[in-house]
Write an enzyme that holds these catalytic residues in place. Structure first.
Site, PDB file in Angstrom:
ATOM      1  N   TYR A   6      -2.187  -0.843  10.360  1.00 29.53           N
ATOM      2  CA  TYR A   6      -2.205  -1.150   8.927  1.00 29.53           C
ATOM      3  C   TYR A   6      -0.941  -0.636   8.253  1.00 29.53           C
ATOM      4  O   TYR A   6      -0.294  -1.353   7.468  1.00 29.53           O
ATOM      5  CB  TYR A   6      -3.450  -0.535   8.287  1.00 29.53           C
ATOM      6  CG  TYR A   6      -3.634  -0.896   6.836  1.00 29.53           C
ATOM      7  CD1 TYR A   6      -4.211  -2.097   6.459  1.00 29.53           C
ATOM      8  CD2 TYR A   6      -3.230  -0.012   5.822  1.00 29.53           C
ATOM      9  CE1 TYR A   6      -4.382  -2.435   5.125  1.00 29.53           C
ATOM     10  CE2 TYR A   6      -3.398  -0.338   4.490  1.00 29.53           C
ATOM     11  CZ  TYR A   6      -3.980  -1.542   4.148  1.00 29.53           C
ATOM     12  OH  TYR A   6      -4.144  -1.867   2.822  1.00 29.53           O
ATOM     13  N   SER A  17       0.858  -1.177   0.000  1.00 24.10           N
ATOM     14  CA  SER A  17       0.000   0.000   0.000  1.00 24.10           C
ATOM     15  C   SER A  17       0.893   1.224   0.000  1.00 24.10           C
ATOM     16  O   SER A  17       2.046   1.161   0.456  1.00 24.10           O
ATOM     17  CB  SER A  17      -0.894   0.002   1.254  1.00 24.10           C
ATOM     18  OG  SER A  17      -1.508   1.270   1.440  1.00 24.10           O
TER      19      SER A  17
END
Length: 256
Positions: A155, A142
């Site tokens: 995350y 990401s």
């Protein structure tokens, strides 16, 4: 349509990008092994693949369980052939909290699924890849692997760790025919995005509106666009990208 004859294992294959990847690989001729936590949803994707005349297995599994993944890799090898492409896609968004407000086990669970999960699946299939002297491991990272994002520290940390894992494995196995890629898919129109928009907007503050605006203004990518990138990496296996972060902007170069 490009063609691929590998056995491909995909985690988080029941929905979103995992489903899109499974269908794209199957349509290109790959034998697919679908892994996820919800058997009913996996079964539905498997039926879609069967409608494409594809070969498919599916297993309900938690990527935190290495022993089960090891059994799946062996079973897949016996039935479809050794896994030579792995797509580590399974992930959770984690607790949307400042660290001092998070008293749940979700912070650690996020790392267990998003980082230790890919470690487990990679360990499970590596012996088969090494035996075949061919392996492609695609880790979904990401942009948050290198950007700070308040309230999503778990995350961000998990994806940063996965990016570094990709780089390390590329170095460790650089003398063989095993390649490792870290794909940054951008912001996609997936159930994870729906989950973020369903969170308490008072707790998220401006972030909630930011995610809502991306949906309403059509900024979210179709998962099938990213699935095309994953397929191109598995087919063309660009060695110059080994260990690197790869994004949709690289697709044309990879396919050329």
């Amino acid at each position: 349509m490009p063609e691929i004859s590998d056995t491909v294992l995909i985690t988080g294959a029941s929905r979103g990008l995992g489903r899109a990847a499974a269908l794209s690989f199957a349509q290109a001729g790959a034998r697919t092994v679908l892994c996820g936590r919800k058997e009913e949803e996996l079964s539905a994707v498997a039926r879609e693949i069967e409608d494409l005349d594809g070969q498919c297995l599916y297993y309900s599994v938690n990527v935190q369980d290495f022993k089960d993944l090891e059994k799946i890799a062996k079973s897949a090898a016996d039935i479809l052939g050794p896994v030579t492409v792995l797509v580590n896609n399974a992930a959770v968004i984690g607790p949307p909290e400042f660290l001092d407000n998070d008293s749940s086990p979700n912070w650690s669970e996020t790392l267990d699924i998003n980082l230790k999960g890919p470690v487990n699946t990679t360990r499970a299939v590596l012996p088969f890849m090494m035996e075949q002297d061919k392996g492609t491991v695609i880790n979904l990272v990401s942009g948050l692997a290198w950007m700070s994002f308040p309230r999503f520290s778990a995350y961000c940390a998990s994806k940063a760790g996965l990016y570094q894992l990709t780089r390390c494995l590329a170095e460790e196995y650089k003398d063989g025919n095993l390649l490792f890629y870290a794909v940054d898919p951008g912001v996609m129109d997936t159930p994870m995005q729906s989950e973020i928009r369903s969170l308490d907007k008072k707790r998220l503050g401006p972030l909630w509106q930011q995610f809502l605006d991306m949906k309403e203004t059509g900024q979210l990518r179709d998962p099938f666009q990213i699935a095309e990138l994953l397929l191109a990496l598995a087919i063309h296996r660009p060695r110059e990208k080994n260990g690197d972060a790869v994004a949709l902007r690289d697709l044309a170069t990879i396919k050329s």
